[in-house]
Design an enzyme around this catalytic site. Structure first.
Site, short mmCIF file in Angstrom:
data_model
loop_
_atom_site.label_atom_id
_atom_site.label_comp_id
_atom_site.label_asym_id
_atom_site.label_seq_id
_atom_site.Cartn_x
_atom_site.Cartn_y
_atom_site.Cartn_z
N TRP A 15 -119.06 -32.48 73.45
CA TRP A 15 -118.09 -31.45 72.86
C TRP A 15 -118.35 -30.09 73.59
O TRP A 15 -117.38 -29.45 73.97
CB TRP A 15 -118.45 -31.20 71.45
CG TRP A 15 -118.23 -32.37 70.93
CD1 TRP A 15 -119.15 -33.28 70.31
CD2 TRP A 15 -116.89 -33.24 70.72
NE1 TRP A 15 -118.79 -34.14 69.66
CE2 TRP A 15 -117.44 -34.42 69.88
CE3 TRP A 15 -115.84 -33.01 70.95
CZ2 TRP A 15 -116.55 -35.49 69.72
CZ3 TRP A 15 -114.93 -33.92 70.71
CH2 TRP A 15 -115.14 -35.34 69.99
N ASP B 157 -119.05 -22.65 68.78
CA ASP B 157 -118.49 -23.79 67.92
C ASP B 157 -119.62 -24.17 67.20
O ASP B 157 -120.43 -24.58 67.34
CB ASP B 157 -118.17 -24.82 69.13
CG ASP B 157 -117.72 -26.33 68.34
OD1 ASP B 157 -117.69 -26.02 67.24
OD2 ASP B 157 -117.15 -27.16 69.18
N LYS C 35 -117.23 -32.06 58.78
CA LYS C 35 -118.51 -32.27 58.61
C LYS C 35 -119.22 -31.83 57.27
O LYS C 35 -119.67 -32.66 56.14
CB LYS C 35 -119.57 -31.91 59.84
CG LYS C 35 -119.04 -32.02 61.02
CD LYS C 35 -118.93 -33.39 61.85
CE LYS C 35 -118.59 -33.24 63.05
NZ LYS C 35 -118.39 -34.74 63.76
#
Lengths: 357, 357
Positions: A99, A168, A192
């Site tokens: 990511w 992030d 999440k």
């Protein structure tokens, strides 16, 4: 059979949150209408989103001068939106995994990008350029992906850097105490530790905005959403409602400090089981191990037993422990809502399997 | 008391869809897990999204050569994404209301924009530049917003134009038969006639893409999502599931043809009641009236009765008929899931009110 959901995301939510969500789908806040069919400008939802914003600020101890907004589009859209709002000429990116690498790629469309990468080692360690003073002085910000779901590494502290810091935190927000003041921007997909897929949170320092010269598309300008309290367009109503329920549950449990303690304990017992095992081994450098995504494989000499272990795990209600294809083996995601008992069931399965083989 | 939900959006969904959604929140597809906590890459959701894509193609009779994708971010993000993918130098926009005007604004960041507007008349009519052959030959596309929720006008046919045609159908998709082949791109937020807020549908002609020179951000390139079947990043799982349930219900009812017939009938009886009323009058030109959003006001001499009518309506379970602040008065949104009986309750209230005054 009770399920033990180790999914890397969208991931487990607490049972009380799920029940509350189902109930609001049928009748929201006593309106006699479903949460799915009410106007986002009605007084009920206006109160919900405001409460969600305030509770996020409270739980994360967000200082004055910061704004919390809720957007659609996922963290992947933030990979582009963040540099669009903050990158003037040059930015530094820690390339700590899949990511992080995608985030750096989008920033390159906006300006020059310097990266610090552990890709050559299949991302088994977390690059920390600030430790050797390697972050260039002339970058507009340093971007870090604090937890790497695919490879199972995590930066478990907030680094001191001389430039703006962008994080992030898609997969570790609310899992440890964060010093928000060290960051100019924190963002993440909520699927999440907060809500079902479909909402992205952004925490941004107000005075970090407005310094770029390029014209910004309205929807990609953070100021648009700050000015309209995340109501410039129709926000993702349902996931925001569920996020609020999760955060209320967090508060009841004792807030982020309590969650961190629980998470450390769940991770500790699982890593201990891996480290003391004859069959399994962890895949990343111990000092960079994630407490959210525990990646492990069968030792080379036992590789052929992998499928048998999946079968045993499945027979005990253990769900979604297949490792990402980039790593192989197993990945147990221990997000906030996963109870310690589920980790114990997994450990028990590992021990039973080891006794058998 | 039964509620009659005339919300302009997020708007009413069928009761069967809502019940199914609540049930999936508790136990999704027999997994023993909530729809909110399953991986989007699991076999259950992969089947759900594929079925949703296929059913959308079937119900809208989407021709070969087109792709259907599901995105986050809302139609407002499409205002920028559409020109980014299709606008080389110049585009034409029909400025038929609030949302159309916002779409044109974002396109101006990408290229030259010619507009055809009814703004000077407070958008009470729908501009149709193709009727007088006014669309320039050299534009890359003509953009239309087929239904205007704020002002209550609608273009109820698919125009013949010599350029590519782009349609924002956020508020009238699935409400009338559309000749998709006339369009290169159709998009819309799903929160009116399909699903709760949080998912955007895009129907795009494959060979309309790839003609612009600019580098496209990954998330804003339609081809990213086509290639990955809307799974490049985590899609908005829950609204996509609900969209599928709504479309299944549409199919049972007889598809778009049947829905169109029902919608025409609901709109007819309400406009008839307005036109034959002593107190109320419609706000837009009769030939451009929307069958989705019926805007009406008290005639000038009865203006002071507005609040009384709201009170009467509320006492009968009629919800969300306040007009948008740009128009004032009343707006009754008659989306697909609103039963004719609710329209009859509103008409009865109007008649009773008129008898009283």
């Amino acid at each position: 059979m009770k399920k033990h959901n180790f999914s890397a995301g969208p991931s487990i939510l607490d049972e009380s949150v799920i029940k509350d969500a189902a109930s609001a789908v049928l009748n929201y806040a006593g309106t006699g209408l479903s949460l799915l069919e009410v106007s986002h400008r009605g007084k009920e939802f206006t109160a919900t989103i405001e409460e969600a914003r305030n509770l996020m600020k409270e739980l994360l101890d967000v200082p004055e001068g910061y704004e919390v907004i809720f957007l659609g589009g996922g963290a992947s859209l933030q990979f582009y939106q963040a540099p669009l709002n903050l990158l003037k000429t040059k930015a530094a990116y820690v390339d700590s995994g899949t990511w992080a690498s995608k985030a750096a790629k989008e920033a390159k469309l906006v300006g020059e990008v310097v990266t610090f990468s552990s890709k050559a080692d299949n991302y088994v360690w977390y690059p920390k350029p600030w430790e050797k003073n390697e972050v260039p002085d002339d970058v507009d910000y340093l971007h870090i992906t604090t937890n790497n779901t695919v490879y199972g590494t995590e930066l478990r502290y907030d680094p001191d850097v001389k430039t703006r810091l962008v994080g992030d935190m898609s997969s570790d927000i609310f899992t440890r105490e964060v010093d928000v003041a060290k960051y100019d921007l924190i963002y993440g997909g909520a699927q999440k530790n907060i809500a079902p897929a479909g909402v992205t949170f952004v925490i941004v320092r107000r005075d970090a905005l407005g310094h770029v010269d390029r014209p910004l598309p309205t929807m990609l300008d953070y100021r648009t959403h700050i000015e309209k309290d995340s109501m410039f367009n129709t926000p993702p109503v349902f996931p925001i409602y569920v996020a609020l329920q999760t955060m209320k549950w967090y508060k009841e449990l004792g807030g982020v400090k309590a969650l961190e303690k629980m998470n450390l304990e769940k991770a500790r017992i699982l890593y201990d089981a891996i480290d003391s095992s004859r069959l399994f081994r962890g895949t990343v450098n111990p000092e960079d191990r994630s407490i959210m995504n525990v990646c492990f494989v069968m030792k080379d000499e036992y590789k052929e037993l992998e499928k048998d272990f999946f079968d045993l795990a499945t027979s005990r209600g253990i769900s979604s422990i297949k490792g990402h294809r980039s790593v192989g083996g197993f990945r147990a995601s221990l997000y906030n809502a996963l109870p310690k008992t589920s980790v114990e069931v997994l450990i028990e399965a590992m021990k039973d399997f080891e006794r058998k083989h």
